[in-house]
Design an enzyme around this catalytic site. Sequence first.
Site: not given
Length: 489
Positions: A250-254
């Site tokens: 997800s976005k929190r992984h980049g």
Amino acid sequence: MRVRFAPSPTGHLHVGNARTALFNWLLARGQGGTFILRIEDTDRERSTKESEQAIVDDLRWMGLQWDEGVEVGGNYGPYRQTERLKNYADHAARLIAEGKGYYCFCSAEALDAQRKAQLAASLPPKYAGTCRNMSPADAAVRRANGEPAVIRLRVPDSREVAFTDVVRGLVTFHTDVIGDPVLVRSDGIPAYNFAVVIDDEEMKVTHVIRGEDHISNTPRQILLYEAFGYTPPAFAHLSLVMGPDHAPLSKRHGATSVREFREKGYLPEALVNYLALIGWSPGHNEELLPADELARRFRLENVAHSAGIFDEDKLAWANRHYLKLCAPDRLAQLAEPYLRVRGQIVGALSDAGRAWLEHVLPGMAASVDRLPQLADRLEAVFLEPGAPLENEPGLPEVAAALAAELADGLRLVDKDTFRAVAGRVKDRTRLKGKGLFHPIRVILTGAAEGPELDLIVPAIDRAADLHDAGLAAVASCQERATLAAKMLA
RNA sequence: GUCCCCGUCGUCCAGAGGCCCAGGACGUGGCCCUUUCAAGGCUAAAACACGGGUUCGAAUCCCGUCGGGGACGCCA
């Protein structure tokens, strides 16, 4: 063989979905099959035309051209579900007539409450079957009164539903754990499980290759195939792509979307090659291969069962590889926007300007991960004249000697000229090796690190003589040296 | 909670009963190359989740445990 990629246009193309599309494409290309692109836009709240366009563009960027589908047409269209409503309505009517489907009048709120209660009681949340045994006559009356209703599938009791997954083998479910799924919503729009089955059947799809998150939908769909008397296609469920913490990517992984990787300066062939390596191997201890060769070797049976973790370092490695293979003109084209945002290209590029780029970029690309870093490597070329220099022993002597050597306007336009001048600076200063080249580097490029002098120095002086090339202003080596000599005197 | 799927180096894969005291790649360390940073070359460390079976022999087959993921929606 006919396969399809069927995204819902509710956002950007996620790399996980891109991998699903790729595996479909590899199989079709490798086996001489047909690759279909179908848009599943039955979620009217979230589907947008912009998303569809973005997905289509990203697939094209990756080179995953489809043989049939949206924008290209084909004999089994339309390929957008909202344009196929008639097909679904006919099928729904058939199920109702045969008693295999039924109207359900339960409100969304009631179902929600029911679900919460079941969960609270540690029970599997499942439709309770409230409207299951309502007589068709009663249902007809309520519908005539304008009561909203969905259509559900009557799932048979106490039965096993099994299928042989091409990647996993035999998978078995018991119908008692499956609640009667909604086939058609109260607004008449089909729900996912219903629309896929009809479309896959009508589009003559032979292999359904999709994410593992669909595995529990499969028995519902098989039941529908049975209800219609259709033969189900082969199913293959791909494991999911996770982030480094084993949570769904997800976005929190980049970056998670194809678009983001594209903008970060990855080449499509690198993304494609890397994605193919998650959950599959071309064999023979080989990894970096062109897409058509990947397709030639691809076998669904050899796809891994376990989830893969997205590793951007390895993507970068693949990108490095493809950057080195990139033809100069394409490289210049790809790099241009990044050089522009850095102010290195300021106007329309002339032929000479483009030629300069094509000449200088390949050397720079040999030591870089991604496109934007090309601008980093080029920074030295566009150095502001008189900008402060990093400190380095020998600077004043070397600057003076260099300035003297270049005083008559000699331009260091190639490696040999540069080396010859460096040799004469060596004689004048009696410095050598690092003691000589470090100061030269600092005087000419402003910094103690950067691309090879043999590459960057000629690039500077060639650019300095270009006029109206579209490049930002470039000070020649002569200007740099004389300015430095003056400053350091 | 129930059902389903999965479990080889930190990561991605190879391995389909003996070829495996487990092979390749990314990453990491070291060395080399070198007028810098990189890139490149070489090299090293690094894994069969655990416990039971089956078998002359198991990373490979079976069972269980544990761990991870997915699904359970008028989303797809």
